[in-house]
Write a protein that holds these residues in place. Structure first.
Motif, PDB file in Angstrom:
ATOM      1  N   LEU A   1     -14.079 -73.490 -42.776  1.00 58.02           N
ATOM      2  CA  LEU A   1     -14.795 -74.574 -41.641  1.00 58.02           C
ATOM      3  C   LEU A   1     -14.725 -76.126 -42.137  1.00 58.02           C
ATOM      4  O   LEU A   1     -14.149 -76.872 -41.326  1.00 58.02           O
TER       5      LEU A   1
ATOM      6  N   THR B   1     -18.798 -77.389 -40.282  1.00 62.75           N
ATOM      7  CA  THR B   1     -20.083 -76.644 -40.707  1.00 62.75           C
ATOM      8  C   THR B   1     -21.422 -77.180 -40.255  1.00 62.75           C
ATOM      9  O   THR B   1     -21.916 -76.595 -39.472  1.00 62.75           O
TER      10      THR B   1
ATOM     11  N   GLU C   1     -21.412 -76.950 -36.260  1.00 64.34           N
ATOM     12  CA  GLU C   1     -21.895 -75.430 -35.736  1.00 64.34           C
ATOM     13  C   GLU C   1     -23.286 -75.371 -36.310  1.00 64.34           C
ATOM     14  O   GLU C   1     -24.041 -74.498 -35.214  1.00 64.34           O
ATOM     15  N   ARG C   2     -23.950 -75.864 -37.266  1.00 66.66           N
ATOM     16  CA  ARG C   2     -25.260 -75.688 -37.600  1.00 66.66           C
ATOM     17  C   ARG C   2     -26.195 -76.279 -36.584  1.00 66.66           C
ATOM     18  O   ARG C   2     -27.271 -75.896 -36.315  1.00 66.66           O
TER      19      ARG C   2
END
Length: 529
Positions: free
Chosen positions: A233, A238, A241-242
Motif C-alpha cells: 500500500l 495506508t 484506508e485507516r
C-alpha cells in the motif's frame, strides 16, 4: 503472526532524494545538509524508540556522528545521478519483546553488512498505537573504505587482454577496456542472502521468546503456494484506508484476497470430489462386508462359553484348587456379562461393537466439551489477571509516557523496570486476545461461572459414560481372546498365588454347596493341597 515485509530501495540523487534527509527521517532528528545547505528537520517524530550507527573497523571514528557520516557520503558522490545509500525497511515480529529488537537488528546488521565493510545507520520505529506495527529502517553506504578510512571508487577501469596477455589496441589508438565494480554489493544474489538471513534470525528470536510462530520470506511461488500476492500500500494509501477512504491499491488488494479465497474454495471442492469416489467405493465394500459378517456372525453367548473353555485350557497346569477357583470366578463373571448383554439387547459381535462405538463417541464429546470449557476459563482468568496488572501499574506507565526527555525517560524506565514490564506484558496479552482495559469483567465472571457449571455437568456425564463403558470393554476383551484363539492357547497363564485363608474359605464354601458330592478321595486330595 509475524509480518514478512522486507523492502530494499536505493536513495538516488536523480530522484531528488538526499541521504542526509533520509538519515534525519529514520532517526527523528534535525540534520544539516552541506550539499544543498538546508536543514532536514524530523525532530518532531515520536515513534523513534532506538537508533544506532555501526561502523566497520577501518571507518573513521567521526563517522559515528550521523550528520558527519551522511554529509561525507553526499560529498564523495559528484554525479547528478549518483546512488547515495541502500535502504531497508524490516518488519519486526510482534511476538518478540520490543526490548530485544535492538539486539536482533544489531546482530543481523553486524553479520550481513558491517562485516562486509558497509557503514550502517539503523532506527527502530514503533508507530501509534504502540505494538501494532514495529519496524526497523536501515541505511547502508554504497562505497567501500580503504585501510586508511578513505572512500574507494565504486568501479575501476580494467584493460582487456589478448591470448598472450597483452593489451588490445583499438583502431582509434586507444586501449580496449571495461569497467568492473570494486565491490559486489549490488549483485542480485545478495538480496536473496539478506532476505534469508533476516528470516533465520527472526525465527531464532521467535523461538527464544517461546512463540510457535515462524516467518518465511520466500515468495509464494518458491513456497509452492498457488496464491496471488497483494500489492504494497505505502504510507499514504495506508493512512487513507485507516480513515475509511478507499484507494485504488486498497481495492486491488481486496479483489486479490477475494480471488484467493475463491480459488482456495475451488481447490478444496475439487480435492473433496477426487476423494469422494474412492470413499464411496470403500463404504460400499464395508457395507457388503458387514452384511456378510452379520449373516455368519457368531452369537455373543456362544463366544463367552468358548472363552470359558479357553480359560480352562490355559489353566491346565494349575493345581486342582487353582483350577476350581478360576472356573468359579470365570463362571461368576460370565454370568454377569450374559445378564448385562440381555439387559442391553446385545446378541451379536456387531451389536457389541456398535454399542462400544456409541459410548466412546459420547465420552469423546463430553471430554471435548470439558476441554473447550477449560480453555475458555483459562483465557478468562488470564484476561482478568492482565487487566488487574495493567490497572495496578497504569500510573507508572502514564508517567513514563509523559516524560519528554529521552535520558529522563530511560532513567525512569530503569528505576521502574518491573512495573513497566508487568504492564507491557499484560497489555500485550490483552491485545493478543482482542481485549483491552475497558473489558466487562462482570460479564467475564458470569461467563466463567457458567462454564464452571457446564464443566461440572459434563464431568458427571463423562463419569456415567465411563461406568457404562467398562463392562462392554471387558466383554469385548474376552471375545477378542477367543477370536485370536491360537495366540491365546500358546501363551499359558501362570497360576496366581493364593493365601491359605482364601484357600480354606473356598473349600468351606464348596463343601457347603455340594455336600453330597464329597468322597474320601476328594477330602484326602484337599488335605494334600
Amino acid at each position: 503472526m509475524p509480518n514478512p515485509h522486507f523492502d530494499i530501495t536505493i536513495t538516488k540523487r536523480s530522484e531528488g532524494k538526499s541521504a542526509v534527509a533520509g538519515a534525519a527521517y529514520i532517526s527523528g532528528t534535525k540534520l544539516f545538509s552541506e550539499y544543498d545547505q538546508k536543514n532536514k528537520d524530523y525532530s518532531k517524530r515520536s515513534d523513534v524508540v532506538y537508533t544506532q550507527i555501526l561502523l566497520p573497523a577501518n571507518a573513521p571514528p567521526e563517522y559515528a556522528d550521523r550528520e558527519t557520516l551522511w554529509n561525507a557520503v553526499e560529498e564523495v558522490e559528484k554525479q547528478w545521478n549518483s546512488q547515495l545509500a541502500r535502504r531497508f525497511v524490516l518488519a519486526l515480529p510482534r511476538e518478540v519483546p520490543l526490548e530485544l529488537c535492538p539486539q536482533l537488528v544489531t546482530e543481523y546488521c553486524e553479520e550481513h553488512f558491517v562485516s562486509k565493510g558497509m557503514c550502517c545507520d539503523l532506527a527502530i520505529h514503533n508507530p501509534h498505537p504502540p505494538g501494532h506495527n514495529p519496524h526497523c529502517h536501515v541505511m547502508l553506504t554504497m562505497r567501500a573504505l580503504d585501510e586508511n578510512g578513505k572512500w574507494l571508487p565504486k568501479s575501476r577501469k580494467v584493460y582487456d587482454l589478448d591470448e598472450n596477455g597483452e593489451r588490445i589496441r583499438l583502431p582509434s589508438g586507444n586501449w580496449k577496456c571495461h569497467k568492473e565494480n570494486t565491490v559486489d554489493w549490488n549483485e542480485q544474489y545478495h538480496g536473496e542472502e539478506w532476505r534469508h538471513g533476516w528470516e533465520v534470525i527472526q525465527n531464532r528470536y521467535l523461538e527464544m521468546a517461546g512463540s510457535m510462530e515462524r516467518v518465511d520470506l520466500r515468495s509464494y511461488e518458491k513456497q509452492g503456494l498457488d496464491i496471488i500476492p497483494t500489492v504494497h500500500l505505502g504510507p499514504a494509501a495506508t493512512q487513507m484506508e485507516r480513515r475509511g477512504i478507499r484507494t485504488n491499491i486498497g481495492n486491488l488488494n481486496r479483489d486479490i484476497r477475494a480471488a484467493n479465497r475463491m480459488m482456495n474454495s475451488i481447490r478444496e471442492t475439487i480435492e473433496s470430489l477426487r476423494q469422494w469416489i474412492p470413499e464411496l467405493l470403500e463404504i460400499s465394500r464395508e457395507l457388503f462386508a458387514k452384511e456378510e459378517a452379520l449373516s455368519a456372525s457368531p452369537n455373543l453367548v456362544t463366544l463367552l462359553m468358548d472363552y470359558m473353555e479357553l480359560r480352562k485350557s490355559q489353566r491346565s497346569g494349575w493345581s486342582v484348587y487353582g483350577q476350581q477357583k478360576g472356573t468359579a470366578d470365570d463362571l461368576k463373571a460370565v454370568s454377569q456379562a450374559m445378564l448385562y448383554l440381555q439387559e442391553h439387547d446385545l446378541s451379536t459381535l456387531e451389536d457389541l461393537d456398535a454399542a462400544l462405538l456409541d459410548v466412546r463417541t459420547r465420552a469423546k464429546e463430553f471430554s471435548a466439551a470439558m476441554k473447550k470449557a477449560e480453555k475458555r476459563m483459562q483465557l478468562i482468568s488470564g484476561i482478568q489477571d492482565a487487566v488487574n496488572d495493567c490497572r495496578a501499574h497504569q500510573a507508572v506507565h502514564d508517567r513514563y509516557i509523559r516524560i519528554g526527555w529521552k535520558t529522563r525517560q530511560a532513567a525512569f524506565a530503569e528505576a521502574h523496570k518491573d512495573e513497566l514490564d508487568s504492564y507491557n506484558k499484560a497489555y500485550r496479552y490483552l491485545k493478543k486476545h482482542g481485549a483491552d482495559l475497558n473489558v466487562d469483567l462482570k460479564a467475564l465472571e458470569k461467563e466463567y461461572d457458567s462454564l464452571k457449571a457446564l464443566h461440572a455437568r459434563k464431568s458427571t456425564e463423562l463419569a456415567a459414560v465411563k461406568e457404562e463403558l467398562q463392562p462392554m470393554k471387558e466383554i469385548r476383551f474376552w471375545i477378542g481372546k477367543v477370536l485370536s484363539r491360537e495366540e491365546s492357547v500358546i501363551a499359558k497363564e501362570p497360576e496366581p498365588k493364593h493365601s491359605i485363608k482364601e484357600h480354606m474359605r473356598f473349600l468351606q464354601e464348596h463343601n457347603q454347596q455340594t455336600p453330597e458330592q464329597k468322597t474320601p478321595n476328594m477330602k484326602k486330595q484337599n488335605r494334600e493341597h
